[in-house]
Scaffold this motif. Sequence first.
Motif, PDB file in Angstrom:
ATOM      1  N   LEU A  56      -6.488   1.522  -3.858  1.00  0.00           N
ATOM      2  CA  LEU A  56      -6.150   1.492  -2.454  1.00  0.00           C
ATOM      3  C   LEU A  56      -7.302   2.143  -1.547  1.00  0.00           C
ATOM      4  N   VAL A  57      -7.718   3.276  -1.990  1.00  0.00           N
ATOM      5  CA  VAL A  57      -8.785   4.059  -1.194  1.00  0.00           C
ATOM      6  C   VAL A  57     -10.033   3.471  -1.425  1.00  0.00           C
ATOM      7  N   ARG A 110      -0.009  10.432  -3.449  1.00  0.00           N
ATOM      8  CA  ARG A 110       0.328  12.043  -2.897  1.00  0.00           C
ATOM      9  C   ARG A 110       1.052  12.574  -3.642  1.00  0.00           C
ATOM     10  N   ASP A 123       0.762  -1.045  -0.040  1.00  0.00           N
ATOM     11  CA  ASP A 123      -0.031   0.028   0.031  1.00  0.00           C
ATOM     12  C   ASP A 123       0.862   1.282   0.062  1.00  0.00           C
ATOM     13  N   THR A 124       2.030   1.094   0.660  1.00  0.00           N
ATOM     14  CA  THR A 124       2.961   2.106   0.876  1.00  0.00           C
ATOM     15  C   THR A 124       3.382   2.800  -0.690  1.00  0.00           C
ATOM     16  N   TYR A 177      -3.614   4.167  -6.593  1.00  0.00           N
ATOM     17  CA  TYR A 177      -4.034   4.812  -5.287  1.00  0.00           C
ATOM     18  C   TYR A 177      -5.513   4.767  -4.950  1.00  0.00           C
ATOM     19  N   ARG A 203       0.286   4.620  -2.004  1.00  0.00           N
ATOM     20  CA  ARG A 203       0.150   5.782  -1.190  1.00  0.00           C
ATOM     21  C   ARG A 203       0.931   7.042  -1.460  1.00  0.00           C
ATOM     22  N   GLN A 262      -1.193  -3.029  -6.258  1.00  0.00           N
ATOM     23  CA  GLN A 262      -2.433  -2.592  -5.294  1.00  0.00           C
ATOM     24  C   GLN A 262      -3.430  -3.779  -5.187  1.00  0.00           C
TER      25      GLN A 262
END
Length: 164
Positions: free
Chosen positions: A68-69, A17, A9-10, A65, A13, A150
């Motif tokens: 991910l969310v 960002r 995930d990092t 991402y 993420r 992901q």
Amino acid sequence: MERLADHLDTINRMVGRIVRWLAIAMVLVQFGIVVLRYVYGISFIALNESVLYMHATLFMLGAGYTLLVDDHVRVDIFQAKASPRGQARIDVFGHIVLLIPSMLALLYWSFPSVRNAWAIYEGAISVGGIPAVFLLKTLIPAFCILLLIQSLACLMRNIVRLRT
């Protein structure tokens, strides 16, 4: 397995960002293009193409991402009414049967085009444009890899959910 999923995930993420700032940059550049064109009568092809490049980068690199969310488009005919275990089963099916194979196929079939673009440093789309189509094409395998990473993280979490 949860810790490995957290590490995966990092990656998305961090990418998310960074690329989210392209949305603001796109708006500002597009505003500048409109002002230059309609107030001053000036147009730059490279500036117009820069919006295309930012848009492609935002969506291609931001897809992992978004997964991910959990803000991706989902057709939840079955998902919404299912129990948490049922939702995990549907997600596992989606990742194993749909997402991972399609990303692997896209990665496989796009590789020759990307390799050729890099071999000749494929230039601008338009005369006077940004001479970096090879970078634009590189977004395709990057998109696939970030979504695969992901997808593996989501798959691991769903397997853990099914076990408990």
